[in-house]
Design a protein around this motif. Structure first.
Motif, PDB file in Angstrom:
ATOM      1  N   UNK A  22      -8.024  -0.788  62.370  1.00 29.67           N
ATOM      2  CA  UNK A  22      -6.943   0.166  62.598  1.00 29.67           C
ATOM      3  C   UNK A  22      -5.619  -0.279  61.971  1.00 29.67           C
ATOM      4  N   UNK A  23      -5.694  -1.016  60.854  1.00 36.86           N
ATOM      5  CA  UNK A  23      -4.482  -1.423  60.130  1.00 36.86           C
ATOM      6  C   UNK A  23      -4.370  -0.629  58.840  1.00 36.86           C
ATOM      7  N   UNK A  24      -3.146  -0.247  58.504  1.00 37.12           N
ATOM      8  CA  UNK A  24      -2.844   0.422  57.249  1.00 37.12           C
ATOM      9  C   UNK A  24      -1.966  -0.519  56.436  1.00 37.12           C
ATOM     10  N   UNK A  25      -2.367  -0.772  55.202  1.00 36.67           N
ATOM     11  CA  UNK A  25      -1.652  -1.683  54.311  1.00 36.67           C
ATOM     12  C   UNK A  25      -1.044  -0.881  53.172  1.00 36.67           C
ATOM     13  N   UNK A  26       0.198  -1.210  52.818  1.00 36.06           N
ATOM     14  CA  UNK A  26       0.911  -0.485  51.776  1.00 36.06           C
ATOM     15  C   UNK A  26       1.538  -1.479  50.802  1.00 36.06           C
ATOM     16  N   UNK A  27       1.442  -1.172  49.527  1.00 36.00           N
ATOM     17  CA  UNK A  27       2.098  -1.965  48.496  1.00 36.00           C
ATOM     18  C   UNK A  27       2.799  -1.027  47.525  1.00 36.00           C
ATOM     19  N   UNK A  28       3.875  -1.512  46.917  1.00 35.71           N
ATOM     20  CA  UNK A  28       4.619  -0.711  45.950  1.00 35.71           C
ATOM     21  C   UNK A  28       5.507  -1.615  45.109  1.00 35.71           C
ATOM     22  N   UNK A  29       5.984  -1.054  44.015  1.00 36.18           N
ATOM     23  CA  UNK A  29       6.967  -1.726  43.160  1.00 36.18           C
ATOM     24  C   UNK A  29       8.330  -1.124  43.437  1.00 36.18           C
ATOM     25  N   UNK A  30       9.323  -1.984  43.637  1.00 36.36           N
ATOM     26  CA  UNK A  30      10.695  -1.528  43.857  1.00 36.36           C
ATOM     27  C   UNK A  30      11.277  -1.121  42.504  1.00 36.36           C
ATOM     28  N   UNK A  31      11.680   0.124  42.371  1.00 38.82           N
ATOM     29  CA  UNK A  31      12.203   0.642  41.095  1.00 38.82           C
ATOM     30  C   UNK A  31      13.600   0.117  40.775  1.00 38.82           C
ATOM     31  N   UNK A  32      14.291  -0.481  41.734  1.00 42.04           N
ATOM     32  CA  UNK A  32      15.613  -1.036  41.443  1.00 42.04           C
ATOM     33  C   UNK A  32      15.532  -2.413  40.801  1.00 42.04           C
ATOM     34  N   UNK A  33      14.586  -3.245  41.250  1.00 43.82           N
ATOM     35  CA  UNK A  33      14.568  -4.626  40.746  1.00 43.82           C
ATOM     36  C   UNK A  33      13.186  -5.127  40.346  1.00 43.82           C
ATOM     37  N   UNK A  34      12.141  -4.296  40.465  1.00 48.35           N
ATOM     38  CA  UNK A  34      10.814  -4.691  40.028  1.00 48.35           C
ATOM     39  C   UNK A  34      10.007  -5.520  41.002  1.00 48.35           C
TER      40      UNK A  34
END
Length: 183
Positions: A22-34
């Motif tokens: 029941x865990x949700x994992x999220x990843x992303x790239x920050x568009x301000x600093x990479x």
């Protein structure tokens, strides 16, 4: 491209995965600093911003990351692949966590675009098959302005420690790609 404001940061290339607990994992790239970022929440309460863990920076050999993709294997190991698309250290990389994101491996090089003489590499997509093999698609670019030059495929049968020579899936312009497995 769609960008969201998450934890006060501009998120691009958002990717999500869940596990059996029941865990949700999220990843992303920050568009301000990479920065390459990661957060998690209980999936049943993920609609509440208070439920999400403060994002952590993931290991990367560059100050600029792009296009992360994520999966969770049967053992609960979180696998994230991402690109450093241009300049020095331009490669497809992978990081892993076996403890729900508390600690992360050093980045493993999946494909070294700089050594191969490629101008740009981006958009890795990862999948895991029933035999435990990792499969990755990624795109090469002929220049620094979105001119896709081809789509390539790699696989690893040892958890991402070693990768072969990429196979050409398509030469020329690639508008969209994704990879999935069965079994």
């Amino acid at each position: 491209a769609v960008f969201l404001r998450i934890f006060g940061r501009i998120a691009g290339d958002l990717a999500l995965a869940s596990n059996r607990n029941d865990r949700l994992f999220m990843t992303w790239s920050d568009r301000n600093n990479g920065d390459l970022l990661f957060s998690l929440a209980n999936s049943s309460k993920a609609n509440s911003s208070a439920e999400w863990q403060s994002p952590i920076d993931l290991p990367s050999p560059s100050e600029w990351t792009s296009s992360p993709d994520i999966l969770v294997d049967k053992a609960g190991t979180i696998v994230i692949v991402y690109a450093v698309p241009i300049y020095e250290n331009r490669c497809i990389y992978m990081v892993q966590s076996g403890d729900n994101g508390a600690t992360w491996s050093s980045p493993l090089t999946v494909f070294d675009a700089e050594a191969a003489g490629w101008v740009m590499v981006d958009h890795p997509e990862v999948a895991l098959d029933g035999g435990g093999r990792l499969h990755i698609l990624f795109t090469s670019y002929a220049g620094l302005i979105d001119r896709p030059a081809g789509l390539y495929y790699l696989q690893s049968s040892d958890g991402g420690l070693t990768w072969g020579v990429p196979d050409v899936v398509s030469e020329g312009s690639v508008v969209w790609s994704d990879i999935t497995t069965y079994g």
